[in-house]
Design a protein around this motif. Structure first.
Motif, PDB file in Angstrom:
ATOM      1  N   GLU A 124     -40.583  47.693  48.094  1.00  0.00           N
ATOM      2  CA  GLU A 124     -39.977  45.880  47.937  1.00  0.00           C
ATOM      3  C   GLU A 124     -40.719  45.819  46.242  1.00  0.00           C
ATOM      4  OE1 GLU A 124     -40.583  41.245  49.244  1.00  0.00           O
ATOM      5  OE2 GLU A 124     -41.697  43.029  50.011  1.00  0.00           O
ATOM      6  N   ARG A 125     -41.803  46.444  45.918  1.00  0.00           N
ATOM      7  CA  ARG A 125     -42.575  45.330  44.802  1.00  0.00           C
ATOM      8  C   ARG A 125     -41.968  46.635  43.843  1.00  0.00           C
ATOM      9  NH1 ARG A 125     -45.659  47.990  40.994  1.00  0.00           N
ATOM     10  NH2 ARG A 125     -46.030  49.423  42.347  1.00  0.00           N
ATOM     11  N   LEU A 126     -41.362  48.200  43.518  1.00  0.00           N
ATOM     12  CA  LEU A 126     -40.717  49.055  42.741  1.00  0.00           C
ATOM     13  C   LEU A 126     -39.631  47.881  42.509  1.00  0.00           C
ATOM     14  CD1 LEU A 126     -42.351  52.430  43.790  1.00  0.00           C
ATOM     15  CD2 LEU A 126     -42.797  51.086  41.873  1.00  0.00           C
ATOM     16  N   SER A 127     -38.320  48.070  43.515  1.00  0.00           N
ATOM     17  CA  SER A 127     -37.506  47.311  44.019  1.00  0.00           C
ATOM     18  C   SER A 127     -37.114  46.153  42.680  1.00  0.00           C
ATOM     19  CB  SER A 127     -36.755  46.842  45.291  1.00  0.00           C
ATOM     20  OG  SER A 127     -36.099  46.520  44.963  1.00  0.00           O
ATOM     21  N   VAL A 128     -38.044  44.917  42.536  1.00  0.00           N
ATOM     22  CA  VAL A 128     -38.412  43.741  42.310  1.00  0.00           C
ATOM     23  C   VAL A 128     -39.080  44.248  40.683  1.00  0.00           C
ATOM     24  CG1 VAL A 128     -39.671  41.596  41.620  1.00  0.00           C
ATOM     25  CG2 VAL A 128     -39.379  43.146  44.045  1.00  0.00           C
ATOM     26  N   GLU A 129     -39.707  45.041  40.266  1.00  0.00           N
ATOM     27  CA  GLU A 129     -39.813  45.772  38.714  1.00  0.00           C
ATOM     28  C   GLU A 129     -38.831  46.174  38.572  1.00  0.00           C
ATOM     29  OE1 GLU A 129     -43.155  47.880  39.091  1.00  0.00           O
ATOM     30  OE2 GLU A 129     -44.530  45.989  39.363  1.00  0.00           O
ATOM     31  N   ARG A 130     -37.648  46.944  39.118  1.00  0.00           N
ATOM     32  CA  ARG A 130     -36.052  47.247  38.398  1.00  0.00           C
ATOM     33  C   ARG A 130     -35.758  46.130  38.242  1.00  0.00           C
ATOM     34  NH1 ARG A 130     -37.462  52.178  42.681  1.00  0.00           N
ATOM     35  NH2 ARG A 130     -38.541  53.615  42.023  1.00  0.00           N
ATOM     36  N   LEU A 131     -35.194  45.135  39.211  1.00  0.00           N
ATOM     37  CA  LEU A 131     -34.778  44.666  38.683  1.00  0.00           C
ATOM     38  C   LEU A 131     -35.227  43.693  37.059  1.00  0.00           C
ATOM     39  CD1 LEU A 131     -31.947  42.984  39.480  1.00  0.00           C
ATOM     40  CD2 LEU A 131     -33.483  41.393  40.660  1.00  0.00           C
ATOM     41  N   GLN A 132     -36.145  43.678  37.537  1.00  0.00           N
ATOM     42  CA  GLN A 132     -36.903  42.480  36.153  1.00  0.00           C
ATOM     43  C   GLN A 132     -36.470  43.587  35.510  1.00  0.00           C
ATOM     44  OE1 GLN A 132     -40.908  42.033  37.053  1.00  0.00           O
ATOM     45  NE2 GLN A 132     -40.409  40.084  38.524  1.00  0.00           N
ATOM     46  N   ALA A 133     -36.723  44.504  35.215  1.00  0.00           N
ATOM     47  CA  ALA A 133     -36.996  45.635  34.105  1.00  0.00           C
ATOM     48  C   ALA A 133     -34.955  46.085  32.898  1.00  0.00           C
ATOM     49  CB  ALA A 133     -37.819  46.569  34.143  1.00  0.00           C
ATOM     50  N   LEU A 134     -34.362  45.664  34.614  1.00  0.00           N
ATOM     51  CA  LEU A 134     -32.774  46.230  33.862  1.00  0.00           C
ATOM     52  C   LEU A 134     -32.694  44.406  33.236  1.00  0.00           C
ATOM     53  CD1 LEU A 134     -30.195  47.560  33.869  1.00  0.00           C
ATOM     54  CD2 LEU A 134     -30.144  46.068  36.204  1.00  0.00           C
ATOM     55  N   ARG A 135     -33.410  43.068  33.978  1.00  0.00           N
ATOM     56  CA  ARG A 135     -32.976  41.791  33.594  1.00  0.00           C
ATOM     57  C   ARG A 135     -33.521  42.071  31.982  1.00  0.00           C
ATOM     58  NH1 ARG A 135     -33.633  38.384  38.427  1.00  0.00           N
ATOM     59  NH2 ARG A 135     -32.231  38.886  39.561  1.00  0.00           N
ATOM     60  N   ARG A 136     -34.422  42.870  31.398  1.00  0.00           N
ATOM     61  CA  ARG A 136     -35.162  42.667  30.518  1.00  0.00           C
ATOM     62  C   ARG A 136     -34.490  42.751  29.264  1.00  0.00           C
ATOM     63  NH1 ARG A 136     -41.043  43.177  33.042  1.00  0.00           N
ATOM     64  NH2 ARG A 136     -41.727  40.540  33.662  1.00  0.00           N
ATOM     65  N   TYR A 137     -33.659  43.932  29.609  1.00  0.00           N
ATOM     66  CA  TYR A 137     -33.673  45.198  28.986  1.00  0.00           C
ATOM     67  C   TYR A 137     -31.907  44.498  28.628  1.00  0.00           C
ATOM     68  CZ  TYR A 137     -30.246  49.584  27.061  1.00  0.00           C
ATOM     69  OH  TYR A 137     -30.299  50.144  26.972  1.00  0.00           O
ATOM     70  N   GLU A 138     -30.812  44.028  29.515  1.00  0.00           N
ATOM     71  CA  GLU A 138     -29.639  43.491  28.710  1.00  0.00           C
ATOM     72  C   GLU A 138     -30.045  42.131  28.304  1.00  0.00           C
ATOM     73  OE1 GLU A 138     -28.615  41.965  33.117  1.00  0.00           O
ATOM     74  OE2 GLU A 138     -27.792  44.019  33.507  1.00  0.00           O
ATOM     75  N   ALA A 139     -31.800  41.461  28.136  1.00  0.00           N
ATOM     76  CA  ALA A 139     -31.917  40.605  27.150  1.00  0.00           C
ATOM     77  C   ALA A 139     -32.172  41.115  25.879  1.00  0.00           C
ATOM     78  CB  ALA A 139     -32.974  39.156  28.120  1.00  0.00           C
ATOM     79  N   LEU A 140     -32.914  42.215  26.223  1.00  0.00           N
ATOM     80  CA  LEU A 140     -33.508  42.708  24.791  1.00  0.00           C
ATOM     81  C   LEU A 140     -32.334  43.184  24.044  1.00  0.00           C
ATOM     82  CD1 LEU A 140     -35.782  43.593  22.837  1.00  0.00           C
ATOM     83  CD2 LEU A 140     -35.596  45.505  24.131  1.00  0.00           C
ATOM     84  N   MET A 141     -30.842  44.010  24.446  1.00  0.00           N
ATOM     85  CA  MET A 141     -30.178  44.342  24.246  1.00  0.00           C
ATOM     86  C   MET A 141     -29.177  43.123  23.304  1.00  0.00           C
ATOM     87  SD  MET A 141     -29.846  47.900  24.341  1.00  0.00           S
ATOM     88  CE  MET A 141     -31.520  47.334  23.944  1.00  0.00           C
ATOM     89  N   ALA A 142     -28.751  41.593  24.192  1.00  0.00           N
ATOM     90  CA  ALA A 142     -28.483  41.279  24.107  1.00  0.00           C
ATOM     91  C   ALA A 142     -28.656  40.159  22.242  1.00  0.00           C
ATOM     92  CB  ALA A 142     -28.105  40.282  24.516  1.00  0.00           C
ATOM     93  N   ALA A 143     -30.241  40.438  22.357  1.00  0.00           N
ATOM     94  CA  ALA A 143     -31.330  39.367  21.391  1.00  0.00           C
ATOM     95  C   ALA A 143     -31.189  40.462  20.665  1.00  0.00           C
ATOM     96  CB  ALA A 143     -32.815  39.415  22.019  1.00  0.00           C
TER      97      ALA A 143
END
Length: 676
Positions: A124-143
């Motif tokens: 569950e922790r890894l799933s949450v971290e992956r989801l957070q990393a994906l959202r951060r990556y998408e935000a970074l790409m946009a920024a």
């Protein structure tokens, strides 16, 4: 039966649930618990009251209970801080049948779920971290304003993080190669297409390439494309990549590099070298070609600009540039405006169609051959005056430069102001020095029955003048005196000494013509120079030439004071050096030593060459090899007119490091039927 079971088992009996039995697995999970005591006294940790309540409920209605939600047990003495378990409690009849007085019994079975629960929590922790990393990556790409794209094995493409249309003003192309290359800079298209084809074929771990893309405003900006292949089951690869605008950082790095290169111009000794190095800083990073024209009058304005092309540099692959021959050009009205306004001006035209009259025709022909699309005229200001004009051009269909490119070109040219000032000052000083030295080298006299010619070329040094000289003059008795000399040094002192020795030799030779040999003249010159304090190490050849009879023959009397030997070039056959077994010493060595006069005949059409060592000397090479080359060159050109022969020999020195003085004499055949 329960002692070795793999699950924890406990047996309680009576209304107060006294603990009457536990197995080994129970002890492993819960530790040693005392038997015979009520459950409330045995299980005292936080939350144990819920276990006792479960036992009460089973005892009350005789129904088994299962607790499937994990229970947690603190275990500070074990390898893990907490243990987790589930359990069930079931009626086990009465213990009276077994001969015990405790009454109704309850059997509790507990299963250790620590490992399973930890695994579930970690997943569950890894799933949450992956989801957070994906959202951060998408935000970074946009920024970061990156375009993220995916190329499928069939060549179609999807845009995962949009940005193509905002950058180029066009919709995202649905396939690689369709719509992409149209907005890529013409000079970058071929290399980009080749690099991508190689990557698709060879599947490197990473594809990366920098190129220029036309933005929606019409200007080009540098972008970096990075992509990685994704291969599944050995089939064709997908590519996922990004395209990032790096124009600002690319331009900053380029600016730093070019300004550093412009600073290196300081090392140039000649104005030609300084301006050539300056032009080379712009090519090929900012332009395809750069030519520099030095103005005849600094800060010339108000009409046509008269200038001399002093340097030109082009990137590889373009037609050869016209040779630098120091021709003077009239640059036209637009160039005059660039000079008067001190502001760059860009002339744009279609693929080599240079407008007539705007630039010199020799340059226009080259621009047509190179398919130029623009010429930018950039004034170069030194000490507040426009001293030169740089002309840059974009060729082979490349678009004209943008404002940022023109501004950087101008900045780089102006950054080299200090070295250009130095080079121009040296050039002016050197020109003045050469004019002074040439003023001392008079034109050879006209002599009946013979031709005379001379040349002087300064070496490629800074503002130095040298001690080389030649001289020829008619003596009172009709004989001809010829001298070649070289004072040691390349400075004003050497030139001054040269002028003094030349004047003294002229006087001695002129006032004592009768019976006075060249050896006598050099000896008296040596004595006078020492007595008057003019002495300086010098070499010289002094000759006296007299005509004999009407057959065109002359006789040369000569004396050599440590100078390279004269060369006699016959009409046919190999040239001959005029040498002696015992060479006389140079001037200012020992005025008391005797000197020798030698005599040789010179026939019609034969050529006598007197020269300084700059014509034959190469550093690190024996002087004899240079003299041999001179003889060979003179023999090949012996039938040229005497002036042409001298020019041929003087201009044949590729690396002119030292001054050259050269004087030649050639008897002319007598004209039939005409008295000599």
């Amino acid at each position: 039966m329960f002692d070795r079971a793999i699950v924890a088992i406990a047996l309680t009996a009576g209304d107060d649930h006294r603990l009457v039995y536990v197995n080994d697995a129970f002890r492993d999970l819960f530790g040693d618990r005392p038997l015979g005591l009520p459950a409330r006294e045995v299980f005292t940790e936080p939350g144990a009251e819920r276990f006792v309540a479960t036992l009460d409920a089973v005892l009350a209605d005789g129904t088994a209970r299962q607790v499937t939600a994990p229970r947690t047990l603190s275990c500070p003495d074990s390898g893990t801080a907490h243990r987790h378990f589930v359990y069930s409690s079931s009626p086990a009849g009465t213990l009276h049948a077994l001969g015990t007085p405790h009454g109704s019994a309850i059997l509790t079975i507990a299963v250790d779920t620590t490992a399973e629960l930890h695994s579930a929590l970690e997943a569950e922790r890894l799933s949450v971290e992956r989801l957070q990393a994906l959202r951060r990556y998408e935000a970074l790409m946009a920024a970061a304003a990156q375009m993220v794209w995916l190329v499928h094995p069939d060549g179609t493409a999807d845009e995962l993080v949009p940005g193509w249309e905002a950058f180029t003003g066009r919709t995202f192309p649905g396939a690689v190669g369709i719509g992409w290359l149209d907005v890529v800079h013409p000079q970058d298209r071929g290399q980009l297409a080749t690099r991508w084809a190689d990557a698709v074929r060879d599947l490197p771990t990473t594809f990366e390439h920098v190129f220029r893309i036309r933005g929606k405003d019409g200007g080009y900006r540098h972008v970096r494309a990075r992509a990685v292949p994704i291969v599944r089951n050995g089939g064709p690869a997908e590519w996922i990549g990004t395209t990032t605008d790096i124009e600002d950082q690319w331009r900053n790095r380029l600016r730093e590099r070019l300004l550093a290169r412009a600073g290196a111009v300081t090392e140039a000794e000649r104005a030609e070298d300084a301006f050539a190095a300056l032009a080379a800083t712009l090519v090929p990073d900012l332009t395809d070609v750069c030519a520099v024209f030095v103005l005849r009058e600094p800060d010339a304005a108000g009409g046509a600009v008269v200038a001399t092309r002093i340097a030109s540099v082009a990137r590889p692959g373009l037609p050869p540039l016209p040779p630098i021959n120091r021709q003077t050009f009239t640059l036209g009205e637009r160039a005059g405006k660039a000079v008067s306004d001190r502001t760059p001006i860009t002339l744009e035209f279609a693929d080599g169609n240079v407008p007539g009259g705007s630039i010199p025709e020799i340059s226009a022909r080259w621009l047509r051959a190179a398919r130029a699309t623009s010429v930018t005229l950039l004034p170069i200001v030194v000490d507040g005056a426009v001293v030169a004009l740089a002309a840059t051009a974009d060729c082979e269909g490349a678009p004209p430069p943008g404002p940022a490119d023109i501004e950087l070109q101008h900045e780089v040219l102006q950054r080299a102001q200090a070295p250009l000032r130095q080079a121009l000052a040296l050039q002016r000083a050197r020109h003045s020095a050469v004019v002074l030295q040439r003023a001392m080298l008079t034109t050879p006299p006209r002599v009946g029955g013979a031709d005379l010619a001379a040349r002087y070329r300064p070496g490629n040094r800074n503002a130095e003048v040298g001690g080389d000289w030649y001289d020829a003059f008619t003596l009172p008795d009709g004989a001809l005196a010829m001298t070649i000399g070289d004072v040691a040094g390349h400075d004003l002192a050497a030139a001054t000494t040269m002028g003094q020795l030349r004047a003294m030799l002229r006087s001695i030779a002129y006032i004592r013509p009768h019976g006075h040999t060249p050896a006598d003249t050099l000896r008296e010159l040596d004595t006078a120079a020492e007595g008057l304090g003019v002495g300086s190490f010098a070499t010289a050849v002094h000759a006296r030439l007299t005509r004999h009879g009407a057959d065109g023959y002359w006789e040369v009397e000569w004396s050599n004071a440590g100078h390279p030997p004269p060369v006699l070039v016959p009409v046919t056959g190999p040239p001959r050096l005029l040498t002696a077994e015992d060479a006389d010493v140079p001037l200012s060595v020992d005025p008391r030593r005797p000197r020798v006069t030698h005599r040789d005949p010179i026939g019609p059409g034969e050529t006598l060459l007197l020269y300084t060592d700059g014509l034959v000397e190469v550093p690190g090479e024996h002087l004899g090899r240079g003299i041999a080359r001179l003889c060979e060159a003179a023999a090949e050109a012996r039938h040229r007119p005497l002036a042409d022969l001298c020019e041929h020999l003087a201009s044949g020195v590729a690396d002119l490091r030292d001054d050259i003085a050269l004087i030649a004499f050639r008897p002319t055949p007598p004209t039939p039927g005409r008295p000599s």
